[in-house]
Design a protein around this motif. Structure first.
Motif, PDB file in Angstrom:
ATOM      1  N   ALA A 147      46.843  46.327  57.037  1.00 17.47           N
ATOM      2  CA  ALA A 147      46.086  45.234  56.581  1.00 17.47           C
ATOM      3  C   ALA A 147      46.569  44.834  54.926  1.00 17.47           C
ATOM      4  N   ASP A 148      46.962  46.653  54.723  1.00 14.51           N
ATOM      5  CA  ASP A 148      46.953  46.276  52.863  1.00 14.51           C
ATOM      6  C   ASP A 148      48.086  44.983  52.134  1.00 14.51           C
ATOM      7  N   ALA A 149      49.199  45.163  52.631  1.00 14.44           N
ATOM      8  CA  ALA A 149      50.567  44.360  52.687  1.00 14.44           C
ATOM      9  C   ALA A 149      49.749  42.828  52.659  1.00 14.44           C
ATOM     10  N   ASN A 150      48.391  41.709  53.311  1.00 12.85           N
ATOM     11  CA  ASN A 150      48.387  41.487  53.575  1.00 12.85           C
ATOM     12  C   ASN A 150      48.049  40.026  52.131  1.00 12.85           C
ATOM     13  N   VAL A 151      48.594  39.203  51.092  1.00  8.36           N
ATOM     14  CA  VAL A 151      47.713  39.046  50.184  1.00  8.36           C
ATOM     15  C   VAL A 151      46.703  37.683  50.725  1.00  8.36           C
ATOM     16  N   ILE A 152      46.359  37.771  51.494  1.00  9.53           N
ATOM     17  CA  ILE A 152      45.827  36.586  51.903  1.00  9.53           C
ATOM     18  C   ILE A 152      43.935  37.287  51.877  1.00  9.53           C
ATOM     19  N   GLU A 153      43.398  36.991  51.173  1.00 12.06           N
ATOM     20  CA  GLU A 153      41.711  37.629  51.038  1.00 12.06           C
ATOM     21  C   GLU A 153      41.132  36.346  52.231  1.00 12.06           C
ATOM     22  N   ASN A 154      40.564  37.294  53.071  1.00 11.43           N
ATOM     23  CA  ASN A 154      40.009  36.291  54.055  1.00 11.43           C
ATOM     24  C   ASN A 154      40.406  36.104  55.319  1.00 11.43           C
ATOM     25  N   SER A 155      41.253  36.415  55.353  1.00 11.79           N
ATOM     26  CA  SER A 155      42.517  36.615  56.206  1.00 11.79           C
ATOM     27  C   SER A 155      41.703  35.866  57.964  1.00 11.79           C
ATOM     28  N   THR A 156      41.287  36.555  58.216  1.00  9.45           N
ATOM     29  CA  THR A 156      40.452  36.784  60.105  1.00  9.45           C
ATOM     30  C   THR A 156      39.270  35.655  59.434  1.00  9.45           C
ATOM     31  N   PHE A 157      39.001  34.945  58.494  1.00  9.37           N
ATOM     32  CA  PHE A 157      37.603  34.090  57.720  1.00  9.37           C
ATOM     33  C   PHE A 157      36.230  34.325  58.932  1.00  9.37           C
ATOM     34  N   ASP A 158      36.599  35.994  58.918  1.00  9.14           N
ATOM     35  CA  ASP A 158      34.861  37.255  59.098  1.00  9.14           C
ATOM     36  C   ASP A 158      33.962  36.755  57.572  1.00  9.14           C
ATOM     37  N   ASP A 159      34.269  36.130  56.948  1.00  7.15           N
ATOM     38  CA  ASP A 159      33.578  36.160  55.123  1.00  7.15           C
ATOM     39  C   ASP A 159      32.780  34.432  55.527  1.00  7.15           C
ATOM     40  N   GLY A 160      33.335  33.159  56.011  1.00  6.81           N
ATOM     41  CA  GLY A 160      33.226  32.441  56.729  1.00  6.81           C
ATOM     42  C   GLY A 160      34.180  31.991  55.710  1.00  6.81           C
ATOM     43  N   THR A 161      34.010  30.511  54.837  1.00  4.77           N
ATOM     44  CA  THR A 161      35.224  29.992  54.195  1.00  4.77           C
ATOM     45  C   THR A 161      35.232  30.538  52.597  1.00  4.77           C
ATOM     46  N   ALA A 219      46.927  32.212  46.478  1.00  3.79           N
ATOM     47  CA  ALA A 219      47.799  33.430  47.027  1.00  3.79           C
ATOM     48  C   ALA A 219      47.729  34.198  45.774  1.00  3.79           C
ATOM     49  N   ASN A 220      46.200  34.349  45.333  1.00  5.33           N
ATOM     50  CA  ASN A 220      46.492  35.527  43.964  1.00  5.33           C
ATOM     51  C   ASN A 220      47.987  36.806  43.783  1.00  5.33           C
ATOM     52  N   GLY A 221      47.862  37.340  45.110  1.00  2.98           N
ATOM     53  CA  GLY A 221      48.694  38.357  45.517  1.00  2.98           C
ATOM     54  C   GLY A 221      49.839  37.928  45.402  1.00  2.98           C
ATOM     55  N   MET A 222      49.783  36.702  45.263  1.00  2.00           N
ATOM     56  CA  MET A 222      51.958  37.037  45.226  1.00  2.00           C
ATOM     57  C   MET A 222      52.732  36.971  44.104  1.00  2.00           C
ATOM     58  N   LYS A 223      53.980  37.316  44.110  1.00  2.00           N
ATOM     59  CA  LYS A 223      55.432  37.594  43.311  1.00  2.00           C
ATOM     60  C   LYS A 223      55.804  36.648  43.166  1.00  2.00           C
ATOM     61  N   ALA A 224      56.760  36.089  42.288  1.00  2.00           N
ATOM     62  CA  ALA A 224      57.319  34.442  41.480  1.00  2.00           C
ATOM     63  C   ALA A 224      58.771  34.927  42.406  1.00  2.00           C
ATOM     64  N   ASN A 225      58.927  34.332  42.924  1.00  3.49           N
ATOM     65  CA  ASN A 225      60.812  34.764  44.035  1.00  3.49           C
ATOM     66  C   ASN A 225      61.356  35.865  44.023  1.00  3.49           C
ATOM     67  N   THR A 226      60.244  35.389  45.255  1.00  2.90           N
ATOM     68  CA  THR A 226      60.414  36.842  46.246  1.00  2.90           C
ATOM     69  C   THR A 226      59.853  36.585  47.553  1.00  2.90           C
ATOM     70  N   ASP A 227      60.337  37.145  49.018  1.00  2.00           N
ATOM     71  CA  ASP A 227      60.696  36.665  49.673  1.00  2.00           C
ATOM     72  C   ASP A 227      59.245  37.010  50.716  1.00  2.00           C
ATOM     73  N   TYR A 228      58.993  36.604  51.151  1.00  2.00           N
ATOM     74  CA  TYR A 228      57.463  36.642  52.686  1.00  2.00           C
ATOM     75  C   TYR A 228      57.480  36.482  53.562  1.00  2.00           C
ATOM     76  N   THR A 233      52.893  37.777  54.068  1.00  2.00           N
ATOM     77  CA  THR A 233      54.056  39.750  53.283  1.00  2.00           C
ATOM     78  C   THR A 233      55.155  39.714  53.032  1.00  2.00           C
ATOM     79  N   GLU A 234      55.089  40.276  51.962  1.00  2.00           N
ATOM     80  CA  GLU A 234      56.282  40.934  51.284  1.00  2.00           C
ATOM     81  C   GLU A 234      57.211  41.452  52.356  1.00  2.00           C
ATOM     82  N   LYS A 235      58.748  40.600  52.305  1.00  2.00           N
ATOM     83  CA  LYS A 235      59.468  41.273  52.703  1.00  2.00           C
ATOM     84  C   LYS A 235      60.229  42.323  52.700  1.00  2.00           C
ATOM     85  N   THR A 236      59.952  43.508  53.473  1.00  2.00           N
ATOM     86  CA  THR A 236      60.176  44.211  52.933  1.00  2.00           C
ATOM     87  C   THR A 236      62.118  44.991  52.785  1.00  2.00           C
TER      88      THR A 236
END
Length: 184
Positions: A30-44, A75-84, A161-164
């Motif tokens: 769960a910590d690896a997901n860079v999308i917050e509110n990805s299951t819409f538990d907090d509405g929109t 998607a604020n947690g993403m890094k440039a030039n990174t595989d996801y 999620t970042e490809k590891t």
């Protein structure tokens, strides 16, 4: 189940919890997901749209009330030039298609993939590179249809999620020889 077996199970669970913190067991992915509110538990919250969106029973309902409608999120947690790896679940009220893309604050797309969506829930997964963005990247789902179609898309479990590199590599050509060691 006997009392002895129950005590043995409880003792084993207690030992596991002392060796590995319980939070690490349940939050490793769960910590690896860079999308917050990805299951819409907090509405929109955190999601925006050019069309009508709501959340019903933890599912984003995206009504395409405008031509070429979209729903998006920074998607604020993403890094440039990174595989996801992008994963999401989707369905629609009719067979249609939708696009998912990442763009550089509306300037250019670094990833753009089209998916066919049906009236049944499907899970979609795609590997992409984030590209060389200069500002906060935007994850966007779009429906390239006129509003008159009445298309409604349903989204849930959106993850990036970042490809590891730990993913198993699939050989591009058949491997010759016996791959099973049996002592012969």
């Amino acid at each position: 189940m006997t009392m002895r077996k129950m005590l043995a199970i409880l003792a084993t669970l207690a030992m596991l919890c002392t060796v590995l913190p319980l939070g690490a067991i349940f939050s490793a992915t769960a910590d690896a997901n860079v999308i917050e509110n990805s299951t819409f538990d907090d509405g929109t919250q955190g999601w925006s749209s050019s069309s009508k969106v709501s959340v019903q029973d933890g599912i984003l309902v995206f009504e395409c009330t405008q031509d070429w409608a979209n729903v998006y999120k920074y998607a604020n947690g993403m890094k440039a030039n990174t595989d996801y790896v992008y994963t999401f679940r989707a369905k629609a009220n009719m067979n249609s298609n939708m696009n998912i893309k990442i763009n550089d604050n509306w300037a250019k797309d670094s990833a753009h993939v089209k998916f066919d969506v049906t009236t049944e829930w499907q899970e979609f997964t795609v590997d992409v590179n984030s590209g060389d963005f200069k500002s906060a990247p935007i994850l966007m789902f779009s429906a390239n249809v006129p509003a008159s179609t009445g298309l409604i898309l349903y989204l849930d479990y959106v993850t990036i999620t970042e490809k590891t590199g730990d993913e198993p590599e699939v050989p591009s050509e058949p491997v010759e020889g016996n791959l099973i060691v049996n002592g012969d």
